[in-house]
Design an enzyme around this catalytic site. Structure first.
Site, PDB file in Angstrom:
ATOM      1  N   CYS A 148       0.652  -1.120  -0.191  1.00  0.00           N
ATOM      2  CA  CYS A 148      -0.172  -0.106   0.041  1.00  0.00           C
ATOM      3  C   CYS A 148       0.712   1.370  -0.071  1.00  0.00           C
ATOM      4  O   CYS A 148       1.973   1.365   0.233  1.00  0.00           O
ATOM      5  CB  CYS A 148      -0.911   0.019   1.271  1.00  0.00           C
ATOM      6  SG  CYS A 148      -1.627  -1.422   1.582  1.00  0.00           S
ATOM      7  N   GLY A 173      -1.250   1.416  -4.818  1.00  0.00           N
ATOM      8  CA  GLY A 173      -2.691   0.907  -4.490  1.00  0.00           C
ATOM      9  C   GLY A 173      -3.823   1.458  -5.209  1.00  0.00           C
ATOM     10  O   GLY A 173      -3.992   2.764  -4.990  1.00  0.00           O
ATOM     11  N   ASN A 209       1.404  -0.482   5.808  1.00  0.00           N
ATOM     12  CA  ASN A 209       1.794  -1.011   4.461  1.00  0.00           C
ATOM     13  C   ASN A 209       2.745  -2.344   4.964  1.00  0.00           C
ATOM     14  O   ASN A 209       3.694  -1.984   5.545  1.00  0.00           O
ATOM     15  CB  ASN A 209       2.747   0.061   3.839  1.00  0.00           C
ATOM     16  CG  ASN A 209       3.475  -0.320   2.362  1.00  0.00           C
ATOM     17  OD1 ASN A 209       4.340   0.292   2.408  1.00  0.00           O
ATOM     18  ND2 ASN A 209       3.055  -1.612   2.213  1.00  0.00           N
ATOM     19  N   CYS A 246      13.388  -4.054   1.071  1.00  0.00           N
ATOM     20  CA  CYS A 246      12.897  -4.699  -0.143  1.00  0.00           C
ATOM     21  C   CYS A 246      13.305  -4.121  -1.275  1.00  0.00           C
ATOM     22  O   CYS A 246      13.003  -3.072  -1.764  1.00  0.00           O
ATOM     23  CB  CYS A 246      11.256  -4.446  -0.237  1.00  0.00           C
ATOM     24  SG  CYS A 246      10.457  -5.246  -1.804  1.00  0.00           S
ATOM     25  N   SER A 258       7.392   1.115 -15.922  1.00  0.00           N
ATOM     26  CA  SER A 258       8.272   0.671 -14.941  1.00  0.00           C
ATOM     27  C   SER A 258       9.541   0.255 -15.458  1.00  0.00           C
ATOM     28  O   SER A 258      10.613   0.381 -14.630  1.00  0.00           O
ATOM     29  CB  SER A 258       7.547  -0.585 -14.356  1.00  0.00           C
ATOM     30  OG  SER A 258       7.227  -1.626 -15.146  1.00  0.00           O
ATOM     31  N   ASP A 263      12.203  -5.473 -19.699  1.00  0.00           N
ATOM     32  CA  ASP A 263      11.062  -5.254 -18.888  1.00  0.00           C
ATOM     33  C   ASP A 263      11.782  -5.393 -17.399  1.00  0.00           C
ATOM     34  O   ASP A 263      12.949  -5.904 -17.238  1.00  0.00           O
ATOM     35  CB  ASP A 263      10.219  -6.263 -18.711  1.00  0.00           C
ATOM     36  CG  ASP A 263       8.840  -5.731 -18.046  1.00  0.00           C
ATOM     37  OD1 ASP A 263       8.867  -4.801 -17.662  1.00  0.00           O
ATOM     38  OD2 ASP A 263       7.542  -6.510 -18.358  1.00  0.00           O
ATOM     39  N   ASP A 264      11.161  -4.998 -16.208  1.00  0.00           N
ATOM     40  CA  ASP A 264      11.741  -4.724 -15.261  1.00  0.00           C
ATOM     41  C   ASP A 264      11.918  -6.122 -14.635  1.00  0.00           C
ATOM     42  O   ASP A 264      12.870  -6.425 -13.814  1.00  0.00           O
ATOM     43  CB  ASP A 264      11.106  -3.770 -14.296  1.00  0.00           C
ATOM     44  CG  ASP A 264       9.758  -4.111 -14.006  1.00  0.00           C
ATOM     45  OD1 ASP A 264       9.330  -5.067 -13.141  1.00  0.00           O
ATOM     46  OD2 ASP A 264       8.761  -3.578 -14.649  1.00  0.00           O
ATOM     47  N   CYS A 310       7.026 -13.764  -2.309  1.00  0.00           N
ATOM     48  CA  CYS A 310       7.147 -12.985  -1.289  1.00  0.00           C
ATOM     49  C   CYS A 310       5.953 -13.123   0.001  1.00  0.00           C
ATOM     50  O   CYS A 310       4.885 -12.930  -0.287  1.00  0.00           O
ATOM     51  CB  CYS A 310       7.071 -11.299  -1.735  1.00  0.00           C
ATOM     52  SG  CYS A 310       7.278 -10.276  -0.515  1.00  0.00           S
ATOM     53  N   CYS A 324      16.348  -7.103   1.377  1.00  0.00           N
ATOM     54  CA  CYS A 324      15.614  -8.211   1.312  1.00  0.00           C
ATOM     55  C   CYS A 324      15.583  -8.524  -0.365  1.00  0.00           C
ATOM     56  O   CYS A 324      15.150  -7.801  -0.862  1.00  0.00           O
ATOM     57  CB  CYS A 324      14.354  -8.353   1.807  1.00  0.00           C
ATOM     58  SG  CYS A 324      13.267  -9.759   1.498  1.00  0.00           S
ATOM     59  N   CYS A 376      12.853 -12.864  -3.063  1.00  0.00           N
ATOM     60  CA  CYS A 376      12.049 -13.339  -4.169  1.00  0.00           C
ATOM     61  C   CYS A 376      13.045 -13.679  -5.384  1.00  0.00           C
ATOM     62  O   CYS A 376      12.619 -14.711  -6.111  1.00  0.00           O
ATOM     63  CB  CYS A 376      11.158 -12.227  -4.885  1.00  0.00           C
ATOM     64  SG  CYS A 376      12.126 -10.566  -5.080  1.00  0.00           S
TER      65      CYS A 376
HETATM   66  P1  AMP Z   1       4.085 -11.130 -15.510  1.00  0.00           P
HETATM   67  O1  AMP Z   1       3.243 -10.898 -16.436  1.00  0.00           O
HETATM   68  O2  AMP Z   1       3.336 -12.077 -14.541  1.00  0.00           O
HETATM   69  O3  AMP Z   1       5.468 -11.843 -15.912  1.00  0.00           O
HETATM   70  O4  AMP Z   1       4.678 -10.078 -14.456  1.00  0.00           O
HETATM   71  C1  AMP Z   1       5.891  -9.251 -15.044  1.00  0.00           C
HETATM   72  C2  AMP Z   1       4.971  -7.725 -15.262  1.00  0.00           C
HETATM   73  O5  AMP Z   1       4.346  -7.343 -14.297  1.00  0.00           O
HETATM   74  C3  AMP Z   1       6.298  -6.872 -15.466  1.00  0.00           C
HETATM   75  O6  AMP Z   1       5.968  -6.038 -16.531  1.00  0.00           O
HETATM   76  C4  AMP Z   1       6.312  -5.938 -14.202  1.00  0.00           C
HETATM   77  O7  AMP Z   1       6.515  -4.428 -14.511  1.00  0.00           O
HETATM   78  C5  AMP Z   1       5.058  -6.256 -13.597  1.00  0.00           C
HETATM   79  N1  AMP Z   1       5.261  -6.541 -12.340  1.00  0.00           N
HETATM   80  C6  AMP Z   1       6.154  -7.074 -11.471  1.00  0.00           C
HETATM   81  N2  AMP Z   1       6.018  -7.329 -10.372  1.00  0.00           N
HETATM   82  C7  AMP Z   1       4.393  -6.935 -10.063  1.00  0.00           C
HETATM   83  C8  AMP Z   1       3.718  -7.100  -9.017  1.00  0.00           C
HETATM   84  N3  AMP Z   1       4.211  -7.340  -7.712  1.00  0.00           N
HETATM   85  N4  AMP Z   1       2.423  -6.327  -8.987  1.00  0.00           N
HETATM   86  C9  AMP Z   1       2.025  -6.014 -10.047  1.00  0.00           C
HETATM   87  N5  AMP Z   1       2.955  -5.831 -11.398  1.00  0.00           N
HETATM   88  C10 AMP Z   1       3.977  -6.179 -11.246  1.00  0.00           C
END
Ligand code: AMP
Length: 498
Positions: free
Chosen positions: A8, A34, A117, A261, A315, A382-383, A419, A475, A478
């Site tokens: 949050c 959130g 949070n 985190c 992101s 992607d991140d 997590c 941490c 993950c």
């Molecule tokens: P996925 O599609 O399940 O592989 O999720 C990865 C995508 O979701 C990436 O584009 C991230 O930017 C985004 N992401 C990563 N972690 C989270 C999270 N905890 N909540 C929401 N989006 C996330």
């Protein structure tokens, strides 16, 4: 019962004539933390009752929707102090209005409101003890347990009751607490979640103070960053402290060391925020630079056009910039391009219930720019890859737009473990990397990419340390499966399975 994830945004304000409006703006700046519900509670002296009261307004939806009726700020949410909360969207019991924060109770020391949070990892045990004693609960949220612990503490002073209560918690909790006299802000001893203190100078008056999950909330209200609430620190902001220019600060007992985190830097926080003592933008760029070493752009022939590097907005924008700069420095020709456009009016993809609607949501969230992608060797950054849904869908879309080759790069290491401290990840078995037991060839095949590569765990740590020389630890459970605070895997694994 499905556990509620308290991932949050929290905000608190003290000594401001416009407390509720500023909390509203602060929550709006923290909206990315959130989107499911929002709430504000303030503290004001009620002449008729001859005592302090705490008016509250909360509801499901975005901050702008929940507080659409702005007359609330002049008619109801009065007073110079207050707290606010945004809750991350999940499924199941999060529909219950009783779970919307802040929580407000009246007990023998007066009014008490709380915004939380994080995820309390020993919540089940605490809840069981209370239920055995016959305690009635209004919500299914862990955060309510904290209120019961405070109310039932046998200590005399209110701050001692609070520190007594939180000393019984394990896991992640950044809290804002509003009492009839003070705004209290605290971070768990591990410092999992961020929390910063800000200040607003008020000509001719003593300054106002605020606390927020991220400093981007300060910018919107003209507050300046003072410092972080330290891991294991409880700050009491009250009128006396403001006059003295010094606040009471208490240390909470520490047993596991500091573990902030790291995923906040990877994904969750905004790049224009300073968290854990450093700008997210700076740390993310470093991650991109490290990625250029761990997962270079593919080599092309001397006469071929340079590969283009695109980010998955928003992101991964910052990490992608770092990746391209460093790749060029390393003598690997490439060009930054905008090949994906994001529709900002769709919530975060991750949260859609059921796989097919998750896929649909990715498609409604992103579109390709054909002119940029056609006939090109495309490197997509992607991140993170969690379930792999986003990556798979985007690869298909980029191919459909005519890309000659598609190479996927993750600016964080493989997510291998759920997590238990508040990040909304699926179960161990649902994580993309685990589904293929880390077999790169199989992962590439399933995604439909020419190559897939990740930032290494060492690279991630180098990036975080190079950008932020604080001695505080992180941490990375993950990515490493090393949980800094014990978790009951047998129980939580099942609950995580959604
Ligand atoms: P996925 O599609 O399940 O592989 O999720 C990865 C995508 O979701 C990436 O584009 C991230 O930017 C985004 N992401 C990563 N972690 C989270 C999270 N905890 N909540 C929401 N989006 C996330």
């Amino acid at each position: 019962m499905r556990q509620i994830r308290e991932y949050c945004g929290i905000f608190g304000m003290f000594n401001s004539e416009n407390a509720a409006q500023q909390i509203y703006l602060g929550l709006h700046a923290l909206q990315h933390r959130g989107q499911e519900s929002a709430g504000i509670v303030t503290s004001v002296y009620d002449e008729a009752k001859g005592k302090k009261v705490m008016p509250i307004h909360k509801g499901h939806g975005l901050v702008l929707d929940v507080f659409k009726d702005t007359t609330l700020f002049e008619s109801k949410l009065l007073g110079t102090a207050g707290i606010g909360h945004n809750r991350y969207s999940t499924s199941g019991s999060s529909d219950n209005p009783a779970n919307i924060q802040p929580f407000l109770v009246h007990y023998r020391d007066g009014n008490l409101a709380l915004g939380h949070n994080g995820n309390i990892s020993n919540a089940k045990e605490i809840r069981r003890t209370f239920i055995e004693r016959g305690t009635l609960f209004q919500s299914t949220a862990d955060s309510e347990l904290i209120l019961h612990l405070i109310a039932q503490s046998t200590r005399r002073k209110q701050v001692d009751k609070i520190s007594d209560a939180v000393s019984q918690l394990e896991g992640a909790f950044s809290l804002v607490i509003l009492t009839d006299t003070s705004l209290i802000a605290l971070r768990d001893p591990n410092g999992f979640k961020p929390l910063a203190i800000g200040k607003i100078e008020q000509p001719g008056k003593s300054p106002a103070y605020c606390v927020a999950s991220e400093t981007c909330a300060f910018d919107l209200i003209g507050a300046t960053y003072v410092r972080d609430v330290e891991p294991g620190e409880m700050i009491v902001i009250n009128q006396e402290g403001i006059e003295k220019g010094k606040f009471e600060s208490y240390s909470l007992a520490r047993n596991n060391g500091i573990s902030q985190c790291v995923f906040e830097y990877v994904y969750f926080s905004r790049p224009d925020s300073k968290i854990f003592g450093e700008m997210v933008d700076k740390v993310r760029r470093k991650m991109g630079k490290e990625l250029a070493h761990d997962a270079p752009v593919p080599t092309v022939g001397p006469d071929d056009p340079r590969p283009i590097v695109i980010s998955v907005p928003d992101s991964s924008n910052t990490a992608t910039l770092g990746y391209v700069t460093e790749s060029k420095k390393l003598g690997q020709p490439c060009r930054y391009e905008i090949g994906l456009i994001r529709n900002h009016y769709v919530g975060r993809t991750f949260i859609a219930p059921g796989q097919s609607s998750r896929e649909q949501k990715v498609r409604s969230k992103f579109n390709t720019v054909e002119g940029v992608l056609k006939d090109r060797v495309v490197v997509m950054v992607d991140d993170s890859i969690v379930r792999g849904t986003t990556a798979k869908q985007l690869v298909q879309m980029v191919r459909k737009a005519g890309a000659k080759e598609v190479h996927f790069r993750s600016a964080s290491p493989p997510v291998i473990s759920p997590c238990f401290y508040g990040m909304d990840f699926p179960s161990h078995a649902e994580l993309f990397y685990n589904q293929f037991e880390g077999d790169l060839k199989k992962m590439e095949e399933w995604l439909g990419v020419d190559s897939l590569a990740y930032l290494s765990v060492d690279g991630l740590h180098r990036a975080v340390q190079a950008a932020n020389d604080s001695s505080h630890g992180y941490c990375d459970a993950c990515f490493s499966n090393n949980y800094p605070v014990p978790v009951d895997m047998a129980v939580t694994k099942e609950e995580n399975d959604w």
